[in-house]
Scaffold this motif. Structure first.
Motif, short mmCIF file in Angstrom:
data_model
loop_
_atom_site.label_atom_id
_atom_site.label_comp_id
_atom_site.label_asym_id
_atom_site.label_seq_id
_atom_site.Cartn_x
_atom_site.Cartn_y
_atom_site.Cartn_z
N GLU A 70 23.75 15.20 38.22
CA GLU A 70 24.92 15.97 37.80
C GLU A 70 25.41 15.46 36.46
OE1 GLU A 70 28.65 14.24 40.11
OE2 GLU A 70 26.90 14.41 41.43
N GLU A 71 26.35 16.18 35.88
CA GLU A 71 26.93 15.78 34.61
C GLU A 71 28.44 15.85 34.74
OE1 GLU A 71 26.28 13.85 31.80
OE2 GLU A 71 24.58 15.19 31.52
N ALA A 72 29.12 14.75 34.45
CA ALA A 72 30.58 14.68 34.61
C ALA A 72 31.28 15.27 33.39
CB ALA A 72 31.00 13.24 34.84
N VAL A 73 31.11 16.58 33.22
CA VAL A 73 31.81 17.26 32.13
C VAL A 73 32.59 18.43 32.71
CG1 VAL A 73 30.12 16.60 30.39
CG2 VAL A 73 29.81 18.72 31.65
N PHE A 74 33.65 18.81 32.07
CA PHE A 74 34.48 19.91 32.58
C PHE A 74 34.78 20.92 31.47
CE2 PHE A 74 38.51 22.02 33.39
CZ PHE A 74 38.29 22.49 34.67
N PRO A 75 34.63 22.24 31.80
CA PRO A 75 33.74 22.74 32.85
C PRO A 75 32.30 22.72 32.38
CG PRO A 75 34.77 24.57 31.72
CD PRO A 75 35.27 23.31 31.05
N PRO A 76 31.28 23.00 33.22
CA PRO A 76 31.34 23.57 34.57
C PRO A 76 30.82 22.62 35.64
CG PRO A 76 29.32 24.29 33.55
CD PRO A 76 29.95 23.25 32.64
N TYR A 77 30.78 21.32 35.37
CA TYR A 77 30.20 20.37 36.30
C TYR A 77 28.77 20.76 36.69
CZ TYR A 77 34.77 18.17 37.06
OH TYR A 77 35.96 17.51 36.90
N PRO A 78 27.84 20.81 35.76
CA PRO A 78 26.46 21.16 36.12
C PRO A 78 25.88 20.11 37.07
CG PRO A 78 26.56 20.29 33.89
CD PRO A 78 27.97 20.49 34.34
N ALA A 79 25.18 20.57 38.08
CA ALA A 79 24.61 19.67 39.07
C ALA A 79 23.55 20.41 39.86
CB ALA A 79 25.69 19.13 40.01
N GLY A 80 22.70 19.67 40.56
CA GLY A 80 21.70 20.28 41.41
C GLY A 80 20.60 19.31 41.76
N LEU A 81 19.54 19.87 42.34
CA LEU A 81 18.39 19.10 42.80
C LEU A 81 17.17 19.55 42.00
CD1 LEU A 81 17.24 17.13 44.97
CD2 LEU A 81 16.93 19.15 46.43
N CYS A 82 16.36 18.59 41.54
CA CYS A 82 15.14 18.91 40.80
C CYS A 82 13.94 18.28 41.49
CB CYS A 82 15.21 18.38 39.38
SG CYS A 82 16.20 19.36 38.25
#
Length: 241
Positions: A70-82
Protein backbone atom coordinates in the motif's frame (compact mmCIF):
# COMPACT_ATOMS: atom_id res chain seq x y z
CA UNK A 1 20.34 -3.18 9.12
CA UNK A 2 20.42 0.03 7.13
CA UNK A 3 23.98 0.53 8.38
CA UNK A 4 25.56 -2.50 6.68
CA UNK A 5 23.08 -3.26 3.85
CA UNK A 6 21.01 -1.30 1.30
CA UNK A 7 17.91 -1.94 3.44
CA UNK A 8 16.15 1.32 4.35
CA UNK A 9 15.55 2.47 7.89
CA UNK A 10 12.22 1.38 9.35
CA UNK A 11 10.30 -1.76 10.15
CA UNK A 12 10.78 -5.14 8.49
CA UNK A 13 7.23 -6.43 8.09
CA UNK A 14 7.75 -9.91 6.60
CA UNK A 15 10.27 -12.28 5.00
CA UNK A 16 9.76 -15.06 2.42
CA UNK A 17 12.13 -17.57 0.84
CA UNK A 18 11.98 -18.98 -2.69
CA UNK A 19 13.22 -22.35 -3.95
CA UNK A 20 16.52 -20.83 -5.08
CA UNK A 21 17.31 -19.65 -1.57
CA UNK A 22 16.67 -15.97 -2.24
CA UNK A 23 15.39 -13.92 0.68
CA UNK A 24 12.49 -11.55 -0.03
CA UNK A 25 12.15 -8.80 2.57
CA UNK A 26 9.14 -6.52 3.04
CA UNK A 27 9.99 -2.98 4.09
CA UNK A 28 8.25 0.38 4.34
CA UNK A 29 10.15 1.53 1.25
CA UNK A 30 9.87 -1.36 -1.17
CA UNK A 31 10.47 -5.09 -1.57
CA UNK A 32 14.08 -6.25 -1.35
CA UNK A 33 15.56 -9.50 -2.69
CA UNK A 34 18.89 -10.80 -1.39
CA UNK A 35 20.56 -13.75 -3.15
CA UNK A 36 23.48 -13.95 -0.73
CA UNK A 37 25.52 -11.42 -2.68
CA UNK A 38 23.34 -8.88 -4.45
CA UNK A 39 20.47 -6.74 -3.17
CA UNK A 40 17.66 -5.90 -5.62
CA UNK A 41 14.83 -3.51 -4.82
CA UNK A 42 11.32 -3.74 -6.30
CA UNK A 43 8.94 -0.82 -5.93
CA UNK A 44 6.36 1.24 -7.84
CA UNK A 45 9.04 2.51 -10.21
CA UNK A 46 9.83 -0.91 -11.72
CA UNK A 47 6.81 -3.11 -10.93
CA UNK A 48 2.99 -3.06 -10.90
CA UNK A 49 2.96 -2.79 -7.09
CA UNK A 50 0.31 -0.36 -5.82
CA UNK A 51 2.56 1.07 -3.17
CA UNK A 52 6.03 0.88 -1.66
CA UNK A 53 4.91 0.01 1.86
CA UNK A 54 5.08 -3.81 1.73
CA UNK A 55 3.48 -5.47 4.74
CA UNK A 56 2.98 -9.16 3.83
CA UNK A 57 4.65 -11.81 1.67
CA UNK A 58 3.83 -15.39 0.70
CA UNK A 59 5.53 -17.90 -1.61
CA UNK A 60 3.04 -20.42 -3.03
CA UNK A 61 3.58 -24.02 -4.20
CA UNK A 62 4.26 -22.89 -7.78
CA UNK A 63 7.04 -20.51 -6.76
CA UNK A 64 4.90 -17.41 -7.25
CA UNK A 65 5.51 -14.62 -4.77
CA UNK A 66 2.43 -12.82 -3.38
CA UNK A 67 2.94 -9.27 -2.13
CA UNK A 68 0.55 -7.18 -0.05
CA UNK A 69 1.39 -3.50 -0.40
CA UNK A 70 0.00 0.00 0.00
CA UNK A 71 0.96 3.65 -0.16
CA UNK A 72 0.28 6.02 2.74
CA UNK A 73 -0.88 8.94 0.65
CA UNK A 74 -4.21 10.76 0.73
CA UNK A 75 -6.17 10.39 -1.43
CA UNK A 76 -6.68 7.61 -2.61
CA UNK A 77 -4.70 5.20 -0.40
CA UNK A 78 -3.65 2.87 -3.24
CA UNK A 79 -3.29 -0.70 -2.01
CA UNK A 80 -3.76 -4.30 -3.06
CA UNK A 81 -2.22 -7.70 -3.63
CA UNK A 82 0.30 -8.52 -6.38
CA UNK A 83 1.66 -11.80 -7.68
CA UNK A 84 5.13 -12.14 -9.20
CA UNK A 85 6.07 -15.32 -11.10
CA UNK A 86 9.63 -14.23 -11.78
CA UNK A 87 8.65 -12.37 -14.95
CA UNK A 88 5.20 -10.81 -14.68
CA UNK A 89 3.59 -8.73 -11.95
CA UNK A 90 -0.21 -9.12 -11.69
CA UNK A 91 -2.22 -6.77 -9.42
CA UNK A 92 -5.37 -7.82 -7.54
CA UNK A 93 -7.78 -5.45 -5.80
CA UNK A 94 -11.47 -5.44 -4.87
CA UNK A 95 -12.31 -4.51 -8.46
CA UNK A 96 -10.84 -7.60 -10.17
CA UNK A 97 -10.99 -10.30 -7.48
CA UNK A 98 -13.03 -11.54 -4.55
CA UNK A 99 -10.83 -9.77 -2.02
CA UNK A 100 -12.97 -8.09 0.63
CA UNK A 101 -10.57 -5.19 1.08
CA UNK A 102 -7.47 -3.81 -0.63
CA UNK A 103 -5.46 -3.63 2.59
CA UNK A 104 -3.80 -7.03 3.13
CA UNK A 105 -2.16 -7.59 6.50
CA UNK A 106 -1.17 -11.29 6.52
CA UNK A 107 -1.36 -14.32 4.23
CA UNK A 108 -1.12 -18.07 4.73
CA UNK A 109 -1.19 -20.99 2.29
CA UNK A 110 -3.34 -24.04 3.05
CA UNK A 111 -2.65 -27.63 1.98
CA UNK A 112 -4.80 -27.29 -1.16
CA UNK A 113 -3.03 -24.21 -2.51
CA UNK A 114 -5.61 -21.60 -1.46
CA UNK A 115 -4.35 -18.34 0.01
CA UNK A 116 -5.95 -17.14 3.24
CA UNK A 117 -5.90 -13.35 3.38
CA UNK A 118 -6.31 -11.30 6.56
CA UNK A 119 -7.48 -7.77 5.84
CA UNK A 120 -7.02 -4.63 7.88
CA UNK A 121 -10.63 -4.28 8.97
CA UNK A 122 -12.94 -6.66 7.05
CA UNK A 123 -12.04 -10.12 8.29
CA UNK A 124 -10.41 -12.98 6.40
CA UNK A 125 -10.95 -14.29 2.88
CA UNK A 126 -9.89 -17.34 0.88
CA UNK A 127 -8.26 -16.38 -2.41
CA UNK A 128 -7.15 -18.45 -5.37
CA UNK A 129 -6.82 -16.92 -8.86
CA UNK A 130 -7.54 -20.34 -10.36
CA UNK A 131 -10.66 -20.90 -8.23
CA UNK A 132 -11.09 -21.90 -4.59
CA UNK A 133 -10.42 -25.59 -4.00
CA UNK A 134 -11.99 -27.80 -1.35
CA UNK A 135 -14.39 -25.55 0.57
CA UNK A 136 -17.80 -26.64 -0.67
CA UNK A 137 -17.88 -29.67 1.63
CA UNK A 138 -18.66 -29.97 5.33
CA UNK A 139 -15.35 -31.42 6.47
CA UNK A 140 -13.16 -28.41 7.16
CA UNK A 141 -10.19 -30.66 8.06
CA UNK A 142 -9.70 -30.99 4.27
CA UNK A 143 -9.32 -34.77 4.62
CA UNK A 144 -12.40 -35.60 2.53
CA UNK A 145 -12.90 -32.41 0.57
CA UNK A 146 -13.23 -32.32 -3.19
CA UNK A 147 -12.75 -29.41 -5.51
CA UNK A 148 -15.05 -26.40 -5.70
CA UNK A 149 -18.28 -26.71 -7.66
CA UNK A 150 -18.79 -30.43 -7.04
CA UNK A 151 -22.03 -31.69 -5.55
CA UNK A 152 -21.90 -33.72 -2.34
CA UNK A 153 -23.82 -36.43 -4.22
CA UNK A 154 -20.57 -37.33 -5.93
CA UNK A 155 -19.18 -38.90 -2.76
CA UNK A 156 -22.28 -40.80 -1.60
CA UNK A 157 -23.56 -44.26 -2.61
CA UNK A 158 -25.50 -42.81 -5.56
CA UNK A 159 -22.44 -41.17 -7.07
CA UNK A 160 -22.41 -40.96 -10.88
CA UNK A 161 -18.65 -41.65 -10.71
CA UNK A 162 -16.97 -44.60 -9.04
CA UNK A 163 -13.25 -45.26 -8.77
CA UNK A 164 -11.90 -48.66 -7.75
CA UNK A 165 -9.47 -49.28 -6.25
CA UNK A 166 -8.98 -45.94 -4.49
CA UNK A 167 -6.37 -45.38 -3.04
CA UNK A 168 -4.24 -47.07 -5.71
CA UNK A 169 -0.57 -47.36 -6.60
CA UNK A 170 -0.50 -48.81 -10.13
CA UNK A 171 -3.85 -48.20 -11.83
CA UNK A 172 -7.55 -47.76 -11.13
CA UNK A 173 -10.79 -47.86 -13.11
CA UNK A 174 -13.18 -44.93 -13.39
CA UNK A 175 -16.76 -46.05 -14.01
CA UNK A 176 -19.79 -43.97 -14.98
CA UNK A 177 -22.93 -44.15 -17.12
CA UNK A 178 -24.05 -41.99 -20.03
CA UNK A 179 -27.76 -41.59 -20.80
CA UNK A 180 -26.91 -40.69 -24.39
CA UNK A 181 -23.92 -40.66 -26.70
CA UNK A 182 -21.83 -37.59 -25.94
CA UNK A 183 -18.45 -35.98 -26.36
CA UNK A 184 -16.61 -36.49 -23.10
CA UNK A 185 -13.37 -35.10 -21.69
CA UNK A 186 -11.67 -36.62 -18.65
CA UNK A 187 -8.92 -34.59 -16.98
CA UNK A 188 -6.85 -34.98 -13.82
CA UNK A 189 -6.03 -31.96 -11.62
CA UNK A 190 -3.69 -31.63 -8.66
CA UNK A 191 -4.71 -29.98 -5.39
CA UNK A 192 -3.67 -26.54 -6.63
CA UNK A 193 -6.13 -26.78 -9.52
CA UNK A 194 -3.45 -27.32 -12.17
CA UNK A 195 -4.37 -29.80 -14.91
CA UNK A 196 -1.78 -32.59 -14.86
CA UNK A 197 -3.12 -34.97 -17.53
CA UNK A 198 -5.91 -35.48 -20.04
CA UNK A 199 -7.00 -39.11 -19.69
CA UNK A 200 -9.55 -39.12 -22.49
CA UNK A 201 -11.28 -36.80 -24.92
CA UNK A 202 -13.68 -37.96 -27.60
CA UNK A 203 -17.08 -39.49 -28.28
CA UNK A 204 -18.58 -42.19 -26.04
CA UNK A 205 -21.69 -44.23 -26.65
CA UNK A 206 -24.71 -44.66 -24.36
CA UNK A 207 -24.36 -46.84 -21.29
CA UNK A 208 -21.67 -47.93 -18.84
CA UNK A 209 -18.18 -46.55 -19.35
CA UNK A 210 -14.96 -47.90 -17.83
CA UNK A 211 -11.81 -45.79 -18.14
CA UNK A 212 -8.42 -46.96 -16.89
CA UNK A 213 -6.22 -44.42 -15.09
CA UNK A 214 -2.53 -45.29 -14.70
CA UNK A 215 -0.62 -44.05 -11.66
CA UNK A 216 2.68 -43.96 -13.54
CA UNK A 217 1.92 -40.43 -14.76
CA UNK A 218 1.64 -38.99 -11.25
CA UNK A 219 3.54 -38.67 -8.01
CA UNK A 220 1.91 -39.83 -4.77
CA UNK A 221 -0.78 -37.54 -3.42
CA UNK A 222 -4.35 -36.33 -3.84
CA UNK A 223 -5.78 -35.51 -7.26
CA UNK A 224 -9.21 -34.73 -8.69
CA UNK A 225 -10.69 -36.45 -11.73
CA UNK A 226 -13.13 -34.36 -13.78
CA UNK A 227 -15.57 -35.91 -16.24
CA UNK A 228 -17.10 -33.24 -18.42
CA UNK A 229 -19.82 -33.48 -21.07
CA UNK A 230 -21.71 -30.81 -22.97
CA UNK A 231 -24.44 -30.74 -20.32
CA UNK A 232 -22.73 -31.46 -16.99
CA UNK A 233 -19.50 -31.87 -15.07
CA UNK A 234 -18.65 -34.35 -12.32
CA UNK A 235 -15.55 -34.66 -10.18
CA UNK A 236 -14.20 -37.17 -7.72
CA UNK A 237 -11.08 -37.51 -5.61
CA UNK A 238 -8.18 -39.83 -6.42
CA UNK A 239 -5.59 -40.91 -3.88
CA UNK A 240 -2.35 -42.20 -5.37
CA UNK A 241 0.00 -44.00 -3.00
Amino acid sequence: TSINTPLPQGNIADIAFDTLGNKWIATEQGLYKYDGTTWTVFDTSNTAMMGNWVNSLLMDNNGTLWVGCEEAVFPPYPAGLCSYDGTTWTPYTTSNSGLQEKFVRRMALDTLGNIWVMSRGKGAAIFNPGGIIGYDCMDKTLQTCISTGVSESIINSNSPLTVFPNPFSTSTTLTFNLEKAETVSINIYDVTGRKTKTVFTGNLSTGKQEIKIDAEYFTSGIYFCEVKTASQTFKTKLIIQ
